[in-house]
Structures are given as structure tokens and as C-alpha cells.
Design a protein around this motif. Structure first.
Motif, PDB file in Angstrom:
ATOM      1  N   ASP A 149       4.357   1.007  20.084  1.00  0.00           N
ATOM      2  CA  ASP A 149       3.846   1.016  18.708  1.00  0.00           C
ATOM      3  C   ASP A 149       2.329   1.180  18.653  1.00  0.00           C
ATOM      4  N   ARG A 150       1.737   1.351  19.821  1.00  0.00           N
ATOM      5  CA  ARG A 150       0.280   1.311  19.913  1.00  0.00           C
ATOM      6  C   ARG A 150      -0.315   2.716  19.891  1.00  0.00           C
ATOM      7  N   VAL A 151      -1.274   2.957  19.018  1.00  0.00           N
ATOM      8  CA  VAL A 151      -2.011   4.223  19.037  1.00  0.00           C
ATOM      9  C   VAL A 151      -2.998   4.179  20.197  1.00  0.00           C
ATOM     10  N   VAL A 152      -2.893   5.157  21.098  1.00  0.00           N
ATOM     11  CA  VAL A 152      -3.703   5.096  22.316  1.00  0.00           C
ATOM     12  C   VAL A 152      -4.734   6.228  22.403  1.00  0.00           C
ATOM     13  N   ASN A 153      -4.885   7.003  21.330  1.00  0.00           N
ATOM     14  CA  ASN A 153      -5.808   8.156  21.337  1.00  0.00           C
ATOM     15  C   ASN A 153      -7.126   7.886  22.055  1.00  0.00           C
ATOM     16  N   ASN A 154      -7.703   6.740  21.776  1.00  0.00           N
ATOM     17  CA  ASN A 154      -9.060   6.489  22.277  1.00  0.00           C
ATOM     18  C   ASN A 154      -9.100   5.527  23.457  1.00  0.00           C
ATOM     19  N   LEU A 155      -7.930   5.257  24.044  1.00  0.00           N
ATOM     20  CA  LEU A 155      -7.916   4.354  25.194  1.00  0.00           C
ATOM     21  C   LEU A 155      -8.144   5.122  26.499  1.00  0.00           C
TER      22      LEU A 155
END
Ligand code: ADP
Ligand code: ADP
Length: 226
Positions: free
Chosen positions: A65-71
Motif C-alpha cells: 500500500d506504500r507509494v515508493v516513488n521517492n524511496l
């Protein structure tokens, strides 16, 4: 394990090279998806965006469920298996497997337990004290997979992992990856240009062309010709 969700994912390289032009794809928890398509269609770019090795120009990438675009790659809870093995030549197999866990601050006992478990699963226990140069191609490929496995990630990414192996080993490793997948139910995104690999491994195939999805379906749906 976790799902991977791509919503309108785009990549434009400098010079206005639109490598990926808007991909919507939901990879279910435990599903094995294979990306296929002609050279230059954007497979590698797409995989590298999911891995965090390439910035995302537009769209949303979720792991679970986690948006990871910037990880950063290390924060995404995914592991990538490369075709060139990416093993550390000066380290033993044990330390090749342990390295990533040491960096993440795992305790020695926990590292040993995970290394043993992965080595057992891949049948490389007897090679733990060797250096990569003293292993065969297939053994090296297993160590490369072991490095991903010890992290017990939410998902696996494979970038043509078998393309450097000879034909016989390729068949053998294909079967091994399939068995591993059946046992572990790993969520996987796998890039290949080998049709047999795609057919054997994929629950679902995604055919890319010119940076867009051309077709999605089971191996039968994609490759069965009337
Ligand atoms: P595939 O993996 O399907 O062969 P790629 O993702 O490597 O495709 O490439 C897709 C397109 O993006 C190609 O036109 C390629 O030339 C271009 N491309 C890939 N990497 C770069 C880059 N770093 N800079 C500019 N263009 C790139
Ligand atoms: P280095 O090259 O840094 O000296 P080694 O391979 O000799 O590394 O071992 C470093 C540590 O890794 C050891 O203290 C040990 O705990 C562990 N280790 C290395 N090889 C094995 C093995 N075959 N079985 C269990 N533990 C090992």
C-alpha cells in the motif's frame, strides 16, 4: 510478500527519449509477471524504475500500500537479481550472502540463520567458504539469487538473470526458479527476451512495444496461435 502497482508510469530520458509512455499494471501478491518485447521497448527502464535505479518521470509506483516513488532502492523492500551476478569477487559465498544483511544491521546469529536457510534452499551449502571464481556459472547464479533471497523481500525483480548461462544451465535454472516460486510464492517481475523462459515462468506475461503495453495475458493467451 506484497503486490506491486504501477499507475501511469512514465520515463523520459534527456533528449526527450520517451522510453516508457504510461504503464498501468497491478501485480498481485505472489504473482510471477514476465515482461517481454523487442529490444528497446522499455523493459529494462521499467524494471529499473521499480527497483529505484532510475527516477520516475511521472505516475505512481506502490509496493503493497506504500507509494515508493521517492524511496531509495534499499528502502523499497525489493531485491533484484542481475544477469552479471554482481557478486563480490574477493568475498566468500557466505559473505556475499551476508553482506547486505550486515549493512542493514542484522545481528550475527540472525545473519547466519538466514544465510543457512537460503543456502539450503539453493543447494549451495557446501560452497559457502569458496570465492566466486571457484564456482561454476550455475553456482554463481544461485549465489546471486541467494543474495536476494536472504533479504526476504516483499518482491523480486529479475533482469535477464539467465542470459549469460549456456543452454543446458539455462534450462536447469529456469526449472529451479519455477520451483522456488512455487514454494515461496514470491511476487516477481522478470524481464527476458527468451520466449521459453517467459512461458515456463510467467503466471502472466506483459508484452511491451514502444514503451506501452501491447498485450497482457497468460502464456497460453499470448503465445497460442490458432
Ligand atoms: P529494453 O530493455 O526493452 O531493451 P530499454 O529500457 O533499455 O529497453 O530502452 C528503452 C528506450 O530508452 C530505448 O530507446 C533506449 O535507447 C532508451 N534508453 C535507455 N536507457 C537510456 C538512457 N540512459 N538515456 C537515454 N536513453 C535511454
Ligand atoms: P573474511 O574474508 O572477511 O575473512 P570469512 O569468510 O573468513 O571472511 O568469514 C567471516 C565470518 O563469516 C566468519 O567469522 C564466520 O562467522 C562467517 N563465515 C564465513 N564462512 C562461513 C561458513 N562457511 N559457515 C559459517 N559461517 C561462515
Amino acid at each position: 510478500m506484497a503486490s506491486i502497482t504501477l499507475e501511469g508510469l512514465k520515463k523520459t530520458y534527456s533528449g526527450d527519449v520517451q522510453a516508457v509512455k504510461g504503464i498501468d499494471l497491478a501485480i498481485e501478491d505472489g504473482e510471477f509477471v514476465v515482461l517481454v518485447g523487442p529490444s528497446g521497448c522499455g523493459k529494462s527502464t521499467l524494471l529499473r524504475m521499480v527497483a529505484g535505479l532510475e527516477t520516475i518521470t511521472d505516475g505512481t509506483l506502490k509496493i503493497g500500500d506504500r507509494v515508493v516513488n521517492n524511496l531509495e532502492p534499499a528502502e523499497r523492500d525489493i531485491a533484484m537479481v542481475f544477469q552479471n551476478y554482481a557478486l563480490y569477487p574477493h568475498m566468500t559465498v557466505y559473505n556475499n550472502l551476508a553482506y547486505g544483511l550486515k549493512n542493514r544491521g542484522f545481528k550475527k546469529a540472525a545473519i547466519e540463520e538466514r544465510v543457512r536457510k537460503a543456502a539450503k534452499m539453493l543447494e549451495i551449502e557446501e560452497y559457502l567458504s569458496r570465492k566466486p571464481r571457484n564456482l561454476s556459472g550455475g553456482q554463481r547464479q544461485r549465489v546471486a539469487m541467494g543474495r536476494a533471497l536472504v533479504r526476504e523481500p516483499a518482491a523480486f525483480l529479475f533482469d535477464e538473470p539467465l542470459s549469460n548461462l549456456d543452454a543446458k544451465l539455462r534450462v536447469q535454472m529456469r526449472v529451479e526458479i519455477k520451483q522456488l516460486q512455487r514454494r515461496l510464492k514470491t511476487t516477481s517481475l522478470y524481464v527476458t527476451h527468451d520466449q521459453l523462459e517467459a512461458m515456463t515462468l510467467g503466471d502472466r506475461l506483459v508484452v511491451l512495444n514502444g514503451g506501452r503495453i501491447e498485450q497482457v495475458g497468460t502464456p497460453m493467451e499470448i503465445y497460442a496461435r490458432p
